[in-house]
Motif scaffolding. Sequence first.
Motif, PDB file in Angstrom:
ATOM      1  N   ILE A  79      -4.889  -0.690   7.970  1.00 36.13           N
ATOM      2  CA  ILE A  79      -5.993  -1.320   8.691  1.00 36.13           C
ATOM      3  C   ILE A  79      -7.143  -1.589   7.728  1.00 36.13           C
ATOM      4  O   ILE A  79      -7.533  -0.716   6.946  1.00 36.13           O
ATOM      5  CB  ILE A  79      -6.476  -0.431   9.858  1.00 36.13           C
ATOM      6  CG1 ILE A  79      -5.356  -0.274  10.906  1.00 36.13           C
ATOM      7  CG2 ILE A  79      -7.727  -1.011  10.507  1.00 36.13           C
ATOM      8  CD1 ILE A  79      -5.688   0.694  12.028  1.00 36.13           C
ATOM      9  N   PHE A  80      -7.698  -2.795   7.801  1.00 40.65           N
ATOM     10  CA  PHE A  80      -8.829  -3.188   6.973  1.00 40.65           C
ATOM     11  C   PHE A  80     -10.051  -3.410   7.863  1.00 40.65           C
ATOM     12  O   PHE A  80      -9.969  -4.119   8.872  1.00 40.65           O
ATOM     13  CB  PHE A  80      -8.520  -4.473   6.211  1.00 40.65           C
ATOM     14  CG  PHE A  80      -7.386  -4.338   5.221  1.00 40.65           C
ATOM     15  CD1 PHE A  80      -7.640  -3.933   3.915  1.00 40.65           C
ATOM     16  CD2 PHE A  80      -6.083  -4.609   5.601  1.00 40.65           C
ATOM     17  CE1 PHE A  80      -6.608  -3.808   3.008  1.00 40.65           C
ATOM     18  CE2 PHE A  80      -5.033  -4.487   4.692  1.00 40.65           C
ATOM     19  CZ  PHE A  80      -5.303  -4.078   3.396  1.00 40.65           C
ATOM     20  N   LEU A 152      -3.352 -11.320   7.085  1.00 43.76           N
ATOM     21  CA  LEU A 152      -2.395 -11.452   8.182  1.00 43.76           C
ATOM     22  C   LEU A 152      -1.247 -12.403   7.871  1.00 43.76           C
ATOM     23  O   LEU A 152      -0.275 -12.464   8.638  1.00 43.76           O
ATOM     24  CB  LEU A 152      -3.124 -11.881   9.457  1.00 43.76           C
ATOM     25  CG  LEU A 152      -4.043 -10.805  10.059  1.00 43.76           C
ATOM     26  CD1 LEU A 152      -4.581 -11.267  11.400  1.00 43.76           C
ATOM     27  CD2 LEU A 152      -3.338  -9.468  10.194  1.00 43.76           C
ATOM     28  N   ARG A 153      -1.334 -13.132   6.775  1.00 48.17           N
ATOM     29  CA  ARG A 153      -0.180 -13.901   6.302  1.00 48.17           C
ATOM     30  C   ARG A 153       0.342 -13.331   4.983  1.00 48.17           C
ATOM     31  O   ARG A 153       1.503 -12.976   4.866  1.00 48.17           O
ATOM     32  CB  ARG A 153      -0.550 -15.380   6.135  1.00 48.17           C
ATOM     33  CG  ARG A 153      -0.830 -16.089   7.444  1.00 48.17           C
ATOM     34  CD  ARG A 153      -0.960 -17.592   7.228  1.00 48.17           C
ATOM     35  NE  ARG A 153      -1.409 -18.283   8.424  1.00 48.17           N
ATOM     36  CZ  ARG A 153      -1.587 -19.594   8.502  1.00 48.17           C
ATOM     37  NH1 ARG A 153      -1.374 -20.369   7.432  1.00 48.17           N
ATOM     38  NH2 ARG A 153      -1.999 -20.159   9.618  1.00 48.17           N
ATOM     39  N   GLY A 154      -0.563 -13.230   3.989  1.00 46.22           N
ATOM     40  CA  GLY A 154      -0.123 -12.789   2.664  1.00 46.22           C
ATOM     41  C   GLY A 154       0.363 -11.356   2.642  1.00 46.22           C
ATOM     42  O   GLY A 154       1.509 -11.079   2.259  1.00 46.22           O
ATOM     43  N   ALA A 166      -2.924  -6.811  14.534  1.00 46.34           N
ATOM     44  CA  ALA A 166      -4.101  -6.867  15.395  1.00 46.34           C
ATOM     45  C   ALA A 166      -5.240  -7.478  14.598  1.00 46.34           C
ATOM     46  O   ALA A 166      -5.368  -7.236  13.389  1.00 46.34           O
ATOM     47  CB  ALA A 166      -4.480  -5.473  15.876  1.00 46.34           C
ATOM     48  N   PHE A 167      -6.072  -8.264  15.285  1.00 45.31           N
ATOM     49  CA  PHE A 167      -7.221  -8.899  14.637  1.00 45.31           C
ATOM     50  C   PHE A 167      -8.367  -8.987  15.626  1.00 45.31           C
ATOM     51  O   PHE A 167      -8.184  -9.348  16.788  1.00 45.31           O
ATOM     52  CB  PHE A 167      -6.853 -10.311  14.161  1.00 45.31           C
ATOM     53  CG  PHE A 167      -8.013 -11.062  13.555  1.00 45.31           C
ATOM     54  CD1 PHE A 167      -8.352 -10.880  12.230  1.00 45.31           C
ATOM     55  CD2 PHE A 167      -8.761 -11.944  14.322  1.00 45.31           C
ATOM     56  CE1 PHE A 167      -9.422 -11.557  11.669  1.00 45.31           C
ATOM     57  CE2 PHE A 167      -9.830 -12.639  13.770  1.00 45.31           C
ATOM     58  CZ  PHE A 167     -10.165 -12.442  12.430  1.00 45.31           C
ATOM     59  N   VAL A 188     -12.534  -4.010  20.051  1.00 47.06           N
ATOM     60  CA  VAL A 188     -11.878  -3.336  18.924  1.00 47.06           C
ATOM     61  C   VAL A 188     -11.079  -2.134  19.413  1.00 47.06           C
ATOM     62  O   VAL A 188      -9.919  -1.937  19.024  1.00 47.06           O
ATOM     63  CB  VAL A 188     -12.927  -2.898  17.875  1.00 47.06           C
ATOM     64  CG1 VAL A 188     -12.297  -1.955  16.844  1.00 47.06           C
ATOM     65  CG2 VAL A 188     -13.528  -4.112  17.180  1.00 47.06           C
ATOM     66  N   ALA A 189     -11.683  -1.338  20.283  1.00 47.40           N
ATOM     67  CA  ALA A 189     -10.993  -0.168  20.819  1.00 47.40           C
ATOM     68  C   ALA A 189      -9.698  -0.561  21.523  1.00 47.40           C
ATOM     69  O   ALA A 189      -8.651   0.076  21.338  1.00 47.40           O
ATOM     70  CB  ALA A 189     -11.917   0.589  21.777  1.00 47.40           C
ATOM     71  N   ALA A 190      -9.753  -1.607  22.324  1.00 51.14           N
ATOM     72  CA  ALA A 190      -8.567  -2.061  23.047  1.00 51.14           C
ATOM     73  C   ALA A 190      -7.489  -2.565  22.081  1.00 51.14           C
ATOM     74  O   ALA A 190      -6.291  -2.323  22.279  1.00 51.14           O
ATOM     75  CB  ALA A 190      -8.940  -3.157  24.036  1.00 51.14           C
TER      76      ALA A 190
END
Length: 206
Positions: A79-80, A152-154, A166-167, A188-190
Amino acid sequence: MRALVVYCHPRADSFTAAVRDTVLRRIEAAGGAHRLIDLYAEGFDPVLSPDEHAGYETAGNATPVAEHVAALRWCDTLIFVYPTWWYGQPAMLKGWLDRVLLPGVAFLMPDETHADIRPGLTRVTRLGVFTTCGASWWLTRLIGAPGRRTILRGVRLLCARRCRTAFAAHYLMDSAPRDSLARHLDRVAAKVDRLARPLSRRQEQP
């Protein structure tokens, strides 16, 4: 769930820090374990040195960032959390990608039987990005959202084949009212709750 959270922001009082704390709380609530890499707090050097570049494809390439590589190899969730600056990752986070996502760690180099690189993060079955943007949604999309695409692609292409993603981004941060920020933390929590749900058998397979 073993989540590595890579966090990048220079200020302890930032809204991005609140996003980070929300992510960590929801991982704990889901019964997951986590490790946090706070790049600014540890003074991470984002610069790929001449020696590191010269040894980029060698067996000892991970030595200068051994602790970060060990954390990456430990996790099954990556996660970033960071602010989007100039439509991409902050320089320190981009430098982390350069120095830590190495051949033999994040991907395998082409060889006699493979014409292209191959995934090396196949143990990573969940990938998340939680960011904030000064620009609007439409302007970010007009530019092409290069920061989102980088991860999310690379990075996603280096992970497990059915990696769950997730984004969440909050746009127009400079004019955001408090209620909008509060709603975003709920969002974000969801997103983290959904990311943490048990995987199917197919998703668990690399």
